[in-house]
Design a protein around this motif. Structure first.
Motif, short mmCIF file in Angstrom:
data_model
loop_
_atom_site.label_atom_id
_atom_site.label_comp_id
_atom_site.label_asym_id
_atom_site.label_seq_id
_atom_site.Cartn_x
_atom_site.Cartn_y
_atom_site.Cartn_z
N ARG A 17 -5.83 -0.55 4.41
CA ARG A 17 -6.89 0.19 3.70
C ARG A 17 -6.34 0.79 2.42
NH1 ARG A 17 -11.84 0.85 1.85
NH2 ARG A 17 -12.50 3.03 1.74
N ILE A 18 -5.16 1.38 2.49
CA ILE A 18 -4.52 1.94 1.28
C ILE A 18 -4.25 0.84 0.27
CG2 ILE A 18 -2.46 3.09 0.40
CD1 ILE A 18 -2.28 4.48 3.18
N GLN A 19 -3.75 -0.28 0.74
CA GLN A 19 -3.47 -1.40 -0.17
C GLN A 19 -4.73 -1.84 -0.89
OE1 GLN A 19 -2.57 -5.29 1.52
NE2 GLN A 19 -0.74 -5.40 0.22
N GLY A 20 -5.86 -1.85 -0.18
CA GLY A 20 -7.11 -2.22 -0.83
C GLY A 20 -7.56 -1.21 -1.86
N LEU A 21 -7.34 0.09 -1.56
CA LEU A 21 -7.74 1.14 -2.49
C LEU A 21 -6.92 1.13 -3.78
CD1 LEU A 21 -8.33 4.08 0.02
CD2 LEU A 21 -10.08 2.98 -1.40
N MET A 58 -3.56 9.55 2.35
CA MET A 58 -3.61 8.46 1.37
C MET A 58 -4.84 7.58 1.57
SD MET A 58 0.31 7.27 0.66
CE MET A 58 -0.22 6.14 -0.63
N VAL A 59 -5.32 7.47 2.81
CA VAL A 59 -6.54 6.72 3.05
C VAL A 59 -7.74 7.47 2.45
CG1 VAL A 59 -8.15 5.92 4.84
CG2 VAL A 59 -5.69 5.55 5.11
N LEU A 60 -7.75 8.80 2.60
CA LEU A 60 -8.82 9.60 2.00
C LEU A 60 -8.81 9.50 0.49
CD1 LEU A 60 -8.96 12.97 3.98
CD2 LEU A 60 -10.79 11.28 3.73
#
Length: 416
Positions: A17-21, A58-60
């Protein structure tokens, strides 16, 4: 554990998810035994997240989560910090993604850090009143805390900052005996340079108590108190009539909602016959400034697109005479600052502690990456009123040593 099992873990899904953001930046993200992203054996660069709280943060919001995690020692960088940030910035710019939490927190910061008269004083105090001895560790000898101007790639920081002061003065086409107002004067280097080398009188305004005290002491040491007056006050309180207005590095701190107030200050100080220069960090298109920088380093900051800044002059019917972009000069300036900062980390740590060391390292490294990738620009805008007589015929006066003001002291209208 098989590959299929590993990909099903919560930590792996959060890393993805972080990589996508961050737009699939070509760097490796690590948490515990989980690793994602293309490892580059030639660079060996990765971001190692040490705990689940940082992972969730970091996801937020990747920017806030990374910034606070790195500052607090909960994120480790393997490799070159500037290079990693450059890759992330390029990827994020192309993806255009921004988390809902980041947008919400950014709007809340903008509301809480408004640049009212009281708010501006608190915002400036947070950054500029830290300790002059701290800034002496990594700025040039004159404490010029704005983009330098490198006439050659081999110029030293001291040479480039002196060249910047001269570049500004030439653009203003100063003449002996003129009156100049300097808004947001820092530690006073430009005001003193103008008085010392151009024979003008200067009123210099700043709301940083630490900087004003230092600037006044410098004026006394140089015997320039008859020519330069340092005033500890808000730019909105500037009064009197002047031939020229200059502001280097202040526009970023006033907020777009106060541009009208700045325009009215210009009109009442230089009227239609004066001219001026604004030097400021900008960007290619409107967008909120870095949330983490506003939270930790520069509260209340807003970096305008060029067209937003030009509204200041349009509303007062000022003509824009010259626009120069010194983006790459600021990247090089910051490289000098970061190298000097790294040589002084023990002293910085003894002053403020290890979290402060990491926060300011990230701020300087992130700024280098921002200017290298074009996320940030550095504009110098020269403007003048309709009755101004100091309008140059060509730009030769900027670059020819002998081409001083006496060559073109009067404006000559074109004749058909």
């Amino acid at each position: 554990m098989s590959t299929a099992e590993r990909e099903s873990t919560l930590e792996n899904r959060l890393l993805r998810r972080i990589q996508g953001l961050i737009g699939q930046a070509p760097i490796q993200l690590e948490f515990d035994q989980e690793k994602i992203g293309p490892p580059d054996p030639t660079k060996n660069e990765s971001v190692v997240i040490r705990d689940r709280r940082t992972l969730a943060h970091m996801v937020l919001d990747p920017e806030l989560g990374f910034g606070d995690g790195y500052m607090q020692g909960r994120i480790e960088i393997n490799g070159n910090l500037v290079n990693i940030l450059e890759q992330v910035f390029r990827s994020m710019r192309s993806s255009g993604k921004r988390s809902w939490y980041g947008r919400l927190f950014s709007n809340w910061l903008q509301h809480m850090q408004g640049n009212t008269r009281g708010g501006s004083a608190a915002n400036i105090h947070h950054h500029y009143d830290l300790n002059t001895d701290f800034y002496k560790l990594w700025l040039d000898s004159h404490l010029v805390y704005t983009c330098a101007y490198f006439p050659t790639h081999s110029a030293t920081l001291e040479e480039a900052q002196k060249a910047k002061l001269e570049h500004v003065c030439r653009k203003l086409r100063l003449q002996p005996g003129e009156r100049v107002v300097d808004a947001g004067c820092g530690w006073g280097a430009l005001a003193l340079h103008m008085a010392r080398h151009y024979g003008v009188s200067v009123q210099a305004f700043n709301i940083s108590h630490e900087q004003i005290q230092y600037a006044r002491a410098q004026a006394r040491r140089e015997g320039l108190t008859d020519q330069v007056t340092f005033v500890e006050d808000d730019y909105r309180n500037i009064s009197g009539r002047f031939d020229a207005f200059v502001s280097v590095g202040m526009l970023e701190h006033i907020g777009r909602e106060h541009y009208g107030e700045l325009g009215r200050v210009l009109q009442r100080t230089i009227g239609n016959s004066g001219r001026g220069l604004m030097h400021f960090i900008g960007r290619n298109r409107p967008a909120p400034f870095s949330t983490w920088i506003r939270k930790r380093i520069f509260p209340g900051a807003y970096v305008p697109a060029l067209r937003e800044a030009l509204e200041i002059f349009e509303r007062q019917n000022y003509s824009v005479l010259d626009v120069e972009n010194l983006r790459l000069h600021y990247a090089k300036t910051l490289e000098h600052w970061l190298a000097r900062y790294e040589r002084s980390v023990e002293s910085v740590s003894s002053m403020f502690g290890p979290e402060f060391v990491r926060a300011w390292r990230l701020y300087l490294a992130g700024s280098i990456a921002s200017f290298r990738t074009g996320m940030l620009q550095l504009f110098q805008v020269v403007f003048a009123g309709s009755a101004c007589r100091q309008i140059p015929w060509t730009r030769a006066y900027l670059y020819t040593e002998s081409a001083r003001l006496e060559n073109e002291s009067q404006w000559t209208p074109a004749r058909s």
